[in-house]
Scaffold this motif. Sequence first.
Motif, short mmCIF file in Angstrom:
data_model
loop_
_atom_site.label_atom_id
_atom_site.label_comp_id
_atom_site.label_asym_id
_atom_site.label_seq_id
_atom_site.Cartn_x
_atom_site.Cartn_y
_atom_site.Cartn_z
N ILE A 97 48.68 39.46 62.91
CA ILE A 97 48.49 40.85 63.57
C ILE A 97 47.87 40.43 64.80
O ILE A 97 46.82 40.12 64.80
CB ILE A 97 47.68 41.82 62.47
CG1 ILE A 97 48.40 41.77 61.43
CG2 ILE A 97 47.95 43.12 63.53
CD1 ILE A 97 49.50 42.70 61.30
N GLU A 99 46.54 42.18 67.07
CA GLU A 99 45.50 42.82 67.56
C GLU A 99 44.28 42.70 66.72
O GLU A 99 43.27 43.13 67.07
CB GLU A 99 45.86 44.28 67.34
CG GLU A 99 46.96 44.83 68.32
CD GLU A 99 48.64 44.63 67.64
OE1 GLU A 99 48.26 44.53 66.54
OE2 GLU A 99 49.30 44.70 68.49
N LEU A 100 44.40 41.85 65.81
CA LEU A 100 43.08 41.70 64.89
C LEU A 100 42.70 40.07 65.05
O LEU A 100 43.47 39.16 65.14
CB LEU A 100 43.85 41.78 63.46
CG LEU A 100 44.29 43.32 63.01
CD1 LEU A 100 44.29 43.32 61.31
CD2 LEU A 100 43.11 44.13 63.54
N GLU A 104 39.66 39.40 60.43
CA GLU A 104 40.26 40.43 60.32
C GLU A 104 41.80 40.43 59.78
O GLU A 104 42.13 41.03 58.62
CB GLU A 104 40.27 41.51 61.42
CG GLU A 104 38.92 42.16 61.67
CD GLU A 104 39.22 42.85 63.09
OE1 GLU A 104 38.02 43.65 63.44
OE2 GLU A 104 40.11 42.58 63.97
N VAL A 107 41.25 39.05 56.15
CA VAL A 107 40.97 40.22 54.96
C VAL A 107 41.72 41.32 54.82
O VAL A 107 41.80 42.36 53.81
CB VAL A 107 39.43 40.69 55.13
CG1 VAL A 107 38.33 39.64 55.10
CG2 VAL A 107 39.35 41.40 56.56
N LEU A 108 42.85 41.42 55.78
CA LEU A 108 43.63 42.71 55.74
C LEU A 108 44.32 43.08 54.36
O LEU A 108 44.37 44.05 53.85
CB LEU A 108 44.69 42.58 56.64
CG LEU A 108 45.55 43.76 56.99
CD1 LEU A 108 44.84 44.89 57.30
CD2 LEU A 108 46.72 43.43 58.04
N LEU A 111 42.19 44.66 52.21
CA LEU A 111 41.68 46.16 52.68
C LEU A 111 42.96 46.87 52.32
O LEU A 111 42.83 47.95 51.86
CB LEU A 111 41.56 45.96 54.09
CG LEU A 111 40.39 45.47 54.63
CD1 LEU A 111 40.32 45.47 56.39
CD2 LEU A 111 39.05 46.00 54.10
N LEU A 112 44.01 46.57 52.44
CA LEU A 112 45.33 47.23 51.93
C LEU A 112 45.17 47.42 50.44
O LEU A 112 45.89 48.49 50.09
CB LEU A 112 46.73 46.32 52.28
CG LEU A 112 46.83 46.40 53.60
CD1 LEU A 112 47.83 45.32 53.96
CD2 LEU A 112 47.39 47.68 54.24
N MET B 1 35.78 45.51 60.70
CA MET B 1 37.11 46.27 60.24
C MET B 1 36.68 46.73 58.61
O MET B 1 36.49 45.86 57.97
CB MET B 1 38.30 45.62 60.36
CG MET B 1 39.56 46.20 60.17
SD MET B 1 40.90 45.70 60.92
CE MET B 1 41.65 44.89 59.32
N LYS B 2 36.95 48.20 58.33
CA LYS B 2 36.19 48.33 57.00
C LYS B 2 37.25 48.89 56.29
O LYS B 2 37.44 48.52 55.02
CB LYS B 2 35.45 50.02 57.38
CG LYS B 2 34.08 49.45 58.04
CD LYS B 2 33.01 49.07 57.01
CE LYS B 2 31.56 49.07 57.35
NZ LYS B 2 31.41 47.93 58.19
N THR B 3 38.43 49.32 56.80
CA THR B 3 39.58 49.82 56.22
C THR B 3 40.71 49.44 57.03
O THR B 3 41.05 49.17 58.39
CB THR B 3 39.57 51.33 55.79
OG1 THR B 3 41.00 51.81 56.01
CG2 THR B 3 38.64 51.95 56.61
N TYR B 4 41.98 49.15 56.37
CA TYR B 4 43.27 48.73 56.69
C TYR B 4 43.59 49.77 57.92
O TYR B 4 44.45 49.46 58.71
CB TYR B 4 44.52 48.65 55.75
CG TYR B 4 44.87 50.08 55.39
CD1 TYR B 4 46.10 50.60 55.66
CD2 TYR B 4 44.30 50.65 54.12
CE1 TYR B 4 46.47 51.72 55.31
CE2 TYR B 4 44.76 51.71 53.64
CZ TYR B 4 45.71 52.36 54.10
OH TYR B 4 46.16 53.53 53.72
N LEU B 7 43.47 49.41 61.72
CA LEU B 7 44.77 48.75 62.62
C LEU B 7 45.11 49.66 63.54
O LEU B 7 45.52 49.20 64.53
CB LEU B 7 45.64 48.40 61.32
CG LEU B 7 46.64 47.36 61.64
CD1 LEU B 7 45.95 46.07 62.12
CD2 LEU B 7 47.61 47.20 60.63
#
Lengths: 227, 655
Positions: A97, A99-100, A104, A107-108, A111-112, B1-4, B7
């Motif tokens: 991604i 933008e990350l 990030e 770990v995405l 987080l999802l 970033m704490k949560t998706y 984004l």
Amino acid sequence: MNILSTLNLYKTYGTGETKVEALKQVSISVSKGEFVSVIGPSGSGKSTLLNMVGALDQPTSGMVTIDGREVHKMKEEELSVFRRRNIGFIFQSFNLIPELNVEENIVLPILLDYQKPDQHYIKELLGLLGLTERKHHLPSQLSGGQQQRVAIGRALATKPAIILADEPTGNLDSKNSQDVMNLLKLSVAQYHQTVIMITHNHSYASFADRVFQVNDGMVRELGASRR
Amino acid sequence: MKTYLDLAPKYLSGHKNKTRLTVLSVVMAVALVVGIFSMLDALVTFEKAQVLKSEGNYHILIRNPTQTEIDIIASRIDVENSGMLKDLGEGKINDEMCAMGYMDGNFAGNLNIVLAEGEAPKNDNEIMLEKWYLDQLALHIGDTVNIALSNGIADDYVISGVINDWGATKAASIPFVFVSKGTSEGLSAVTSQYFVLFKVGVNIQNTEREIAAGLNISADRVGYNEGLLALMLQTKNNRVLTFYLIGMVLFGLVLVTGIVMIYNTFNISVMDRVRQFGLLRCIGASKKQIRRIVRRESLIISLKAIPIGVLGGMFITFICSGILKIYNPYLFGDISIFSFSGIGIGAGVLTGLLTVLIASMLPAKKAAKVSPVNAVTGSESVKISGRQKQGVLTRLFPVEIAMGVNNAINKKRTLILMTSSIAISIILLLGFSVLVNPAFMGMKTDEPYTPDLTLTSDQGITSELSEKLSQIEGGEVLGKPTEHQIDLQLSGKNDEQTVNEVAAVIDETITLHDKRQLNAEADNAFMTIAVFIYGFVAVIALISILNMINTMNTSIVSRSKYLAMLRAVGMSDKQLNKMVLAQSITYSLTGCITGCVLGVVLQKELLDFLATDWSFPLYQIVGITVICIMTGTLSVISPLKKIKETVISETITSL
């Protein structure tokens, strides 16, 4: 123990004149901790196979079982959750991604899944991938090899049952390709991961424990080629 | 970033260019809706002030009521105020003709009979007169005049009060004399009207029916303040209802335009998003999670864009109200120019929020249909149409122009979006222009040759006098003076002095009719509507042009990769200009043609509906076409500049 098995898998697209049988009677099984490669010419059905075992698409007929669960019976919503927990993808064109940053991106998937990343594990992964110094960089600030390493990190983040790699070295030079192959190997060994890798490169195919050859939708196993 | 969900803001700030264009498009759509609806709201407010001034503040009236009827109606709980106005026929004041009447004091203000000085006649020998008449005869409060009533009895009366001028009586040069209640009761009225003002929130149509039925009042004895009732949406008048229907069609069209504007901007860059969402699906995002990310994004865009749009819309209304207030500070003095229209803002915010939400869901839906892996590898993003038509075009035009035209025509989805975007604005413009029509507004315009002063005489006007009049500075004799009438128009400078000079040269055989106030009242009514309707059209035109530039920008920015590729294989900057220009003009023209065809049909339908003559709007169409082509040309300048500034390789490799 089989982590993945397919039984009499068929996938057809279109009907009548335009009917294409992308996969025919595919029955394969992969054990936990195995490194398997899939080779075959373009249009042979490799990607379709990947879609089936990656729980991205439903077969026309036949069964797909991953980690003891029958994927072909799952509903769409269930599939996403299953995919997010059990399958890690690595693509030829990295597909991070943009933008990350590195960390990030990795770990995405966690987080999802509404989980808190295990900082210790992520740190360890970054170290293993040699990205500790660059964890705050954006993908555009990385070389191709580094980007692919981030993608591997992302695939490993949720400790999935299977990692599916679609030509992971396709866009890389030989030095970086070698690194990526070693990393994949290492993750198999260190985290007892199962890796299924599509490749055109026969020498990288031979890195694997087993090699499947796809031809006209039929899959057959080439003799074990352990180094 | 704490949560998706983080984004969403990261994506938006990562694509500043695109985000800005999207925000801008939402801003404009919201400003359009807020502006038009607030203006409508303000128009109602101003019109109401206008109607209250010219027609009076009442809802219905009963002609020649009996005392029982008056008592019953006055005692109703839903009646706010009521009062009687009697026409007591003609009389003579100091041997000159005058009109005589009586008005209940408590309702006089509602009918704009405003006491300027003194008080209303209480005793039987008191009267009230208009200011202009007192000024003309140099009379004052407390003076005595001789009045012959309609019954022929003459007596001396004391002037107890002065009321403000009425345009109509001033122009006719017949003074209106108000008598006391006692005097009025002694006379037989020619007509008497009982005015009723209901309380706020009363259903007037039902109540009126109830009153008429209960008191057995026939329909021809009931009159309505049509203008006021129409503005309160409480009318039964067919013509007014027709007007509302057309208004609803046009304002519905404004909402549709707002929606289309936002929807199209979102849609044009959809393919990129399909890829992005496909990737997220691959790494485990569920459809629901993607919907959430999209919702978060649209929320951020809305939060940025909607307040700006609302302010923009309010600013537009502010300008219109400002113009009206400057034009007539007396009439509209009480109305604040900072109008805060609930309807306008509500409509704008709702349109913005809902459309952004729905429009942004599209790529998510599309991405869900495509297999995630295919979305990521891009194998389904390029569709080559079966037929190749470029052969013909390349033979007609240089290759770059052929490619531009071809790009525009072959990308069906973008073509439809661009065409509809432009077309809807044109349709709206042509539709609203129906309203720019004095006949439709139901007003007579103040023609340039309307006289300010008219001199009439039964004994004839000598040519000597007209000679004298034409030499007075600041006045101009209109047309050919007849024996009995001379029309004069004033220049607008030192009018009072000019009027005095005119008054000085005429003798008592000639009557001076001062029509200025009457003209101004008619002018005002026209002006109020005209400012708003031209305002509507101007706002729509302005927003349409900005929207077209913005949409064109979006479409070029979303294809920057493709353009970079062409530059990489050797397209020169000049060729690039031509290609992009050819494409943008193709869009302009398809949009222009579609918009003009549909717009003309709409215009004809609306006018047919109004039973008004329709003629082909040639000038409008020529103007629109020219503006379309100009806008198409202007809109490519800035994005092209941006593309040329970026390094080719950067654009191609960036994801």
